[in-house]
Design a protein around this motif. Structure first.
Motif, PDB file in Angstrom:
ATOM      1  N   ILE A 128      51.555  24.296  47.566  1.00  0.00           N
ATOM      2  CA  ILE A 128      50.427  23.985  48.452  1.00  0.00           C
ATOM      3  C   ILE A 128      49.560  22.905  47.818  1.00  0.00           C
ATOM      4  O   ILE A 128      49.252  22.954  46.627  1.00  0.00           O
ATOM      5  N   VAL A 129      49.156  21.922  48.621  1.00  0.00           N
ATOM      6  CA  VAL A 129      48.208  20.897  48.176  1.00  0.00           C
ATOM      7  C   VAL A 129      46.907  21.068  48.942  1.00  0.00           C
ATOM      8  O   VAL A 129      46.900  21.041  50.171  1.00  0.00           O
ATOM      9  N   ALA A 130      45.816  21.264  48.226  1.00  0.00           N
ATOM     10  CA  ALA A 130      44.480  21.228  48.811  1.00  0.00           C
ATOM     11  C   ALA A 130      43.853  19.921  48.357  1.00  0.00           C
ATOM     12  O   ALA A 130      43.874  19.598  47.165  1.00  0.00           O
ATOM     13  N   ALA A 131      43.301  19.141  49.290  1.00  0.00           N
ATOM     14  CA  ALA A 131      42.804  17.807  48.970  1.00  0.00           C
ATOM     15  C   ALA A 131      41.313  17.683  49.268  1.00  0.00           C
ATOM     16  O   ALA A 131      40.906  17.077  50.261  1.00  0.00           O
ATOM     17  N   PRO A 132      40.469  18.259  48.418  1.00  0.00           N
ATOM     18  CA  PRO A 132      39.019  18.114  48.611  1.00  0.00           C
ATOM     19  C   PRO A 132      38.581  16.679  48.333  1.00  0.00           C
ATOM     20  O   PRO A 132      39.310  15.908  47.698  1.00  0.00           O
ATOM     21  N   GLN A 133      37.399  16.335  48.785  1.00  0.00           N
ATOM     22  CA  GLN A 133      36.901  14.972  48.628  1.00  0.00           C
ATOM     23  C   GLN A 133      35.441  15.001  48.236  1.00  0.00           C
ATOM     24  O   GLN A 133      34.679  15.864  48.674  1.00  0.00           O
ATOM     25  N   GLY A 134      35.048  14.058  47.384  1.00  0.00           N
ATOM     26  CA  GLY A 134      33.646  13.908  47.045  1.00  0.00           C
ATOM     27  C   GLY A 134      32.832  13.504  48.264  1.00  0.00           C
ATOM     28  O   GLY A 134      33.378  13.029  49.263  1.00  0.00           O
ATOM     29  N   ALA A 135      31.515  13.676  48.185  1.00  0.00           N
ATOM     30  CA  ALA A 135      30.673  13.451  49.360  1.00  0.00           C
ATOM     31  C   ALA A 135      29.554  12.437  49.137  1.00  0.00           C
ATOM     32  O   ALA A 135      28.712  12.254  50.012  1.00  0.00           O
ATOM     33  N   ILE A 136      29.532  11.773  47.982  1.00  0.00           N
ATOM     34  CA  ILE A 136      28.491  10.773  47.744  1.00  0.00           C
ATOM     35  C   ILE A 136      28.955   9.437  48.303  1.00  0.00           C
ATOM     36  O   ILE A 136      29.990   8.910  47.873  1.00  0.00           O
TER      37      ILE A 136
END
Length: 238
Positions: free
Chosen positions: A15-23
């Motif tokens: 499984i790949v979870a791909a979170p992302q920064g928010a700035i």
């Protein structure tokens, strides 16, 4: 995905979870990496965000908590490096690409890391990839204030943190060498793939997705190598 990690995941069954920064940033968004210029008042606490994300995935039964691995490119690599410094109990290994850190520079632009900013409670297995012609995070150090010390200093510091006792250099292809720090308690080895002439890119990734970032080598696949590294660590614990 420019890393093609989704294709590797489909083939290998993980499984790949791909979170992302928010700035917000000119090129998109960036992570709030502690001890850097993005660590400003009002910015999201991305260490807590990743901690919550892993907790949600594990508690929800989506993943095995003993088999959580963190990979990241550039700022994402710096983010997972610092996350491992602060929460080594939550990741079985990390795989920063063009972004390995071992804490902040001792001073702005320093050639050595500040040991007080990375004091994990246990060793963390590390596999990392760096190009010697990286125009963003220079291999030898320098560049932006958040960078400072070079790629070899970062891996050497992780080897010290992990208690590794021996180092071996191996040529794996015409332009790629591997530095392995071994003899580490709990098999917390550190592997660093060095791409001669490589840029600020993901080895084996989609070269067209890294415009102006230098050479994307196809001599090795970061995806295949990191997955093999993760699996080796799992088998060594069984």
């Amino acid at each position: 995905m420019r890393t093609r990690l989704d294709q590797t995941a489909q083939r290998e069954g993980f499984i790949v979870a791909a979170p992302q920064g928010a700035i917000p940033a000119p090129a998109g968004f960036v992570w709030n990496v502690p001890f850097t210029g993005t660590d400003v008042a009002g910015a999201p606490d991305d260490v807590a965000f990743l901690q919550d994300l892993i907790g949600t995935l594990v508690d929800g039964g989506c993943v095995d908590g003993s088999r959580v691995y963190a990979a990241g490119y550039s700022g994402g690599g710096r983010m997972v490096s610092q996350f491992a410094c602060e929460h080594p109990e939550l990741v079985a290994a990390i795989a920063p690409v063009a972004g390995l850190r071992a804490g902040a520079p001792l001073t702005a632009g320093s050639a050595v890391p500040d040991p007080a900013t990375c004091i994990p409670s246990r060793g963390v297995r590390v596999i990392t990839f760096n190009g010697t012609a990286d125009p963003v995070n220079p291999f030898a150090g320098g560049g932006a204030p958040y960078w400072g010390y070079g790629a070899l200093a970062a891996s050497q510091r992780w080897a010290e943190i992990n208690g590794c006792h021996t180092t071996k250099d191996t040529r794996v292809s015409p332009n790629v060498s591997l530095v392995t720090h071994r003899g580490c308690p709990q098999n917390a080895v550190v592997q660093q793939y060095v791409v001669n002439g490589g840029g600020h890119t993901w080895p084996g990734g989609n070269a067209a997705a890294f415009p102006g970032a230098g050479v994307t080598t196809q001599e090795i696949s970061a995806n295949d190598l990191m997955w093999s590294f993760f699996e080796q660590g799992r088998l060594s614990r069984n």
